[in-house]
Scaffold this active site. Structure first.
Site, PDB file in Angstrom:
ATOM      1  N   ASP A   4       6.231  -3.007 -10.921  1.00  0.00           N
ATOM      2  CA  ASP A   4       5.319  -2.112 -10.226  1.00  0.00           C
ATOM      3  C   ASP A   4       4.912  -2.801  -8.923  1.00  0.00           C
ATOM      4  O   ASP A   4       5.134  -4.001  -8.749  1.00  0.00           O
ATOM      5  CB  ASP A   4       4.102  -1.835 -11.110  1.00  0.00           C
ATOM      6  N   ASP A  22       1.541  -2.044  -6.652  1.00  0.00           N
ATOM      7  CA  ASP A  22       0.108  -2.317  -6.601  1.00  0.00           C
ATOM      8  C   ASP A  22      -0.386  -2.974  -7.883  1.00  0.00           C
ATOM      9  O   ASP A  22      -0.047  -2.548  -8.984  1.00  0.00           O
ATOM     10  CB  ASP A  22      -0.659  -1.009  -6.375  1.00  0.00           C
ATOM     11  N   THR A  58       7.327   2.133  -7.722  1.00  0.00           N
ATOM     12  CA  THR A  58       5.931   2.323  -7.379  1.00  0.00           C
ATOM     13  C   THR A  58       5.554   3.795  -7.331  1.00  0.00           C
ATOM     14  O   THR A  58       6.386   4.649  -7.013  1.00  0.00           O
ATOM     15  CB  THR A  58       5.616   1.673  -6.011  1.00  0.00           C
ATOM     16  N   ASP A  78      -4.088  -3.996  -4.816  1.00  0.00           N
ATOM     17  CA  ASP A  78      -4.108  -2.542  -4.778  1.00  0.00           C
ATOM     18  C   ASP A  78      -4.319  -2.032  -3.349  1.00  0.00           C
ATOM     19  O   ASP A  78      -5.299  -2.389  -2.683  1.00  0.00           O
ATOM     20  CB  ASP A  78      -5.227  -2.028  -5.683  1.00  0.00           C
TER      21      ASP A  78
END
Length: 220
Positions: free
Chosen positions: A144, A146, A180, A152
């Site tokens: 992933d 963030d 993402t 983030d």
């Protein structure tokens, strides 16, 4: 990962895992029964490590037996299924004893006197065992964006220590993909901006076209 996203899974009933709870209970026995305060710290730590490793080795054998009986079509006959009725399917072997010893070298679980092995300790050991099991045949790693590779809403930092690790994977012939939820449609420049630090790392390390071709980004 920042502290606000750390989760004590033991306190969330819908996220509790019966196998981990079973292992946790097994590890509690040597923790309670073998304090040996009169022994030297090094001796006590080594003996605790051997006891914990023995338990993980036994659970490893239970999982092997369960997988064999699953192949035979009778998984409910396994000892593990009787001990943990909700147990699911194991797609690979899990070298739990080796994984414990690896984690223990850095986390020193066996050195603790007042805190027994926790849910998160065991989950980390299971994760390491899974990594050890698939490593010889690993072809693809996905991440992933963030809160995994970068903060983030932020961009991949130029000084991120993850750059070196991702480059090492690409050089070893492993495909790396960033998956993402950030969706920018066909605006490739936005993805490039978010991953700018990593891309500059690729250029600095002079990755070959073949190595860069093993890097993928999937957004949206």
């Amino acid at each position: 990962m920042t502290s606000q996203y750390r989760v004590n899974y033991h306190l969330r009933s819908h996220k509790r895992d019966n196998l981990i709870e079973f292992i946790k209970g097994m590890l509690l026995t040597p923790f309670v029964l073998h304090p040996h305060d009169e022994e030297s710290k090094a001796t006590q730590e080594q003996e605790n490590a051997n006891r914990y490793a023995g338990i993980f080795g036994s659970i490893e054998m239970l999982i092997d037996e369960h997988r064999e009986l699953l192949q035979a079509g009778i998984p409910t006959h396994s000892r593990l299924a009787k001990l943990v009725p909700s147990i699911g399917t194991f797609f690979t072997r899990l070298p739990l004893e080796a994984a414990f010893r690896h984690i223990n070298r850095t986390n020193r679980i066996s050195a603790r006197k007042h805190v027994p092995p926790s849910f998160n300790d065991i989950r980390r050991i299971l994760n390491m065992a899974q990594v050890m099991a698939i490593a010889p045949e690993l072809q693809l790693v996905t991440f992933d964006g963030d809160m995994t590779l970068y903060a983030d809403g932020q961009n991949f930092a130029d000084d991120s220590p993850l750059t070196v690790l991702l480059i090492r994977l690409l050089r070893q012939g492993i495909n790396v993909a960033i998956v993402t939820a950030a969706g920018y449609g066909t605006d490739a420049m936005r993805y490039e901006q978010r991953l700018s630090g990593l891309l500059r790392g690729f250029a600095k390390e002079e990755l070959t076209p073949a190595q860069v071709a093993r890097f993928y980004v999937l957004g949206g």
